[in-house]
Design an enzyme around this catalytic site. Structure first.
Site, PDB file in Angstrom:
ATOM      1  N   LYS A 186       0.970   4.157  -3.004  1.00 57.86           N
ATOM      2  CA  LYS A 186       0.635   5.572  -2.836  1.00 57.86           C
ATOM      3  C   LYS A 186       1.834   6.472  -3.166  1.00 57.86           C
ATOM      4  O   LYS A 186       1.658   7.599  -3.652  1.00 57.86           O
ATOM      5  CB  LYS A 186       0.081   5.823  -1.435  1.00 57.86           C
ATOM      6  CG  LYS A 186      -1.288   5.159  -1.218  1.00 57.86           C
ATOM      7  CD  LYS A 186      -2.342   5.693  -2.213  1.00 57.86           C
ATOM      8  CE  LYS A 186      -3.732   5.154  -1.976  1.00 57.86           C
ATOM      9  NZ  LYS A 186      -4.740   5.701  -2.879  1.00 57.86           N
ATOM     10  N   TYR A 223       0.845  -1.204   0.000  1.00 58.49           N
ATOM     11  CA  TYR A 223       0.000   0.000   0.000  1.00 58.49           C
ATOM     12  C   TYR A 223       0.876   1.248   0.000  1.00 58.49           C
ATOM     13  O   TYR A 223       0.634   2.188  -0.770  1.00 58.49           O
ATOM     14  CB  TYR A 223      -0.949  -0.024   1.213  1.00 58.49           C
ATOM     15  CG  TYR A 223      -1.915   1.152   1.238  1.00 58.49           C
ATOM     16  CD1 TYR A 223      -3.026   1.178   0.409  1.00 58.49           C
ATOM     17  CD2 TYR A 223      -1.711   2.238   2.092  1.00 58.49           C
ATOM     18  CE1 TYR A 223      -3.920   2.255   0.428  1.00 58.49           C
ATOM     19  CE2 TYR A 223      -2.592   3.313   2.114  1.00 58.49           C
ATOM     20  CZ  TYR A 223      -3.695   3.324   1.276  1.00 58.49           C
ATOM     21  OH  TYR A 223      -4.566   4.394   1.295  1.00 58.49           O
TER      22      TYR A 223
END
Ligand code: NAD
Length: 266
Positions: free
Chosen positions: A161, A157
């Protein structure tokens, strides 16, 4: 801030941050396409917006499929004639079952990458084909504080991002000569279904949490990490998205702006 006459497409608009962004875009005058994998959810959002006197259309989309995002853009043009604003908000924290795993697995890496990174690129490419024709566009990508700073627990994750911030800069440079602005927002801690999953996993992995509800765990983490001492809200993100999508922000591009209560200042 004024979005009258503009057409905005918001992905992942069925709930959480995406729903609030769509509501804010409508409040400031845009006609809005609310798009999501969860079609029933966006149909309800569009109905609510319409009931409140706004113009809105629900479109089913899977941002991991080029044919689906092309259909979303075609549907937007068919209904409203143009695409001025794209908000790439759809995102996932992990694959199903991640709450019960101690480490992310290959499926988590693949799902996160295909939605959070490739999904943003595919959707942008589809919308930009229309924006270029009119030499006008505002693209807002929803990154995360997790893209600024690696943290333990869910590296795919974080990587995804950081990828959104990098994509934002790459597209901002590529599209500047077409008068298309591309910026990112880095939200901090917001209580949405996504954070409920994170809280459930945190309680399971961190014994010091004890027997506590996911909401209580979230509040404790907010208290520990946020200098301003309060959670951020989907409406906070919507407000900044409207500003970045408005002509007040016409000379801002390639930026990633924090909305995090001061948890990181760079
Ligand atoms: N909640 C937070 O604290 C937080 C913090 C930083 C960044 N973010 C980011 O903000 C965005 C929204 O997060 P949220 O908390 O509202 O999440 P959420 O899980 O509540 O909502 C995400 C929405 O995206 C949709 N979606 C998922 N995969 C999709 C796909 N392939 N195609 C189309 N739609 C899809 C879901 O159906 C859902 O409606 C995400 O990009 C997330 O990474 C959230």
């Amino acid at each position: 801030m004024d979005l009258n006459g503009k057409v905005a497409v918001v992905t992942g608009a069925g709930r959480g941050i995406g729903r609030a962004i769509a509501e804010k875009m409508a409040e400031y005058g845009a006609r809005v396409v609310v798009a999501d994998l969860a079609v029933d959810a966006v149909v309800r959002v569009a109905e609510d917006l319409t009931q409140d006197g706004h113009e809105a259309e629900a479109i089913a989309v899977d941002v991991t499929r080029a044919s689906s995002v092309d259909r979303m853009v075609r549907g937007t043009v068919a209904r409203f004639g143009q695409v001025d604003i794209l908000v790439n908000n759809a995102g996932v924290i992990a694959a199903p079952g991640w709450e019960d795993r101690n480490r992310p697995n290959d499926r988590d890496w693949d799902v996160i990458y295909s939605v959070n990174v490739k999904g943003v690129a595919k959707t942008t490419d589809a919308a930009v084909r229309r924006m270029r024709q009119r030499q006008y566009g505002k693209i807002v990508n929803i990154a995360s504080v997790a893209g600024r700073q690696g943290a333990p627990g869910n590296p795919p994750y974080n990587v995804s991002k950081a990828g959104v911030i990098s994509l934002t800069q790459a597209y901002a440079q590529e599209l500047a000569s077409d008068n298309i602005n591309v910026n990112a927002i880095c939200p901090g801690l917001l209580w949405t279904p996504m954070w409920e999953r994170i809280a459930r996993r945190t309680i399971r992995l961190d014994e010091s949490m004890g027997r506590i509800s996911p909401r209580r765990a979230f509040e404790r983490i907010v208290g520990e990490r946020i200098p301003l001492g309060r959670e951020q809200t989907p409406e906070d993100i919507g407000n900044l998205a409207v500003f970045l999508a408005s002509d007040l922000a016409e000379n801002i591009t390639g930026q990633a702006i924090n909305v995090n209560g001061g948890s990181r200042m760079d």
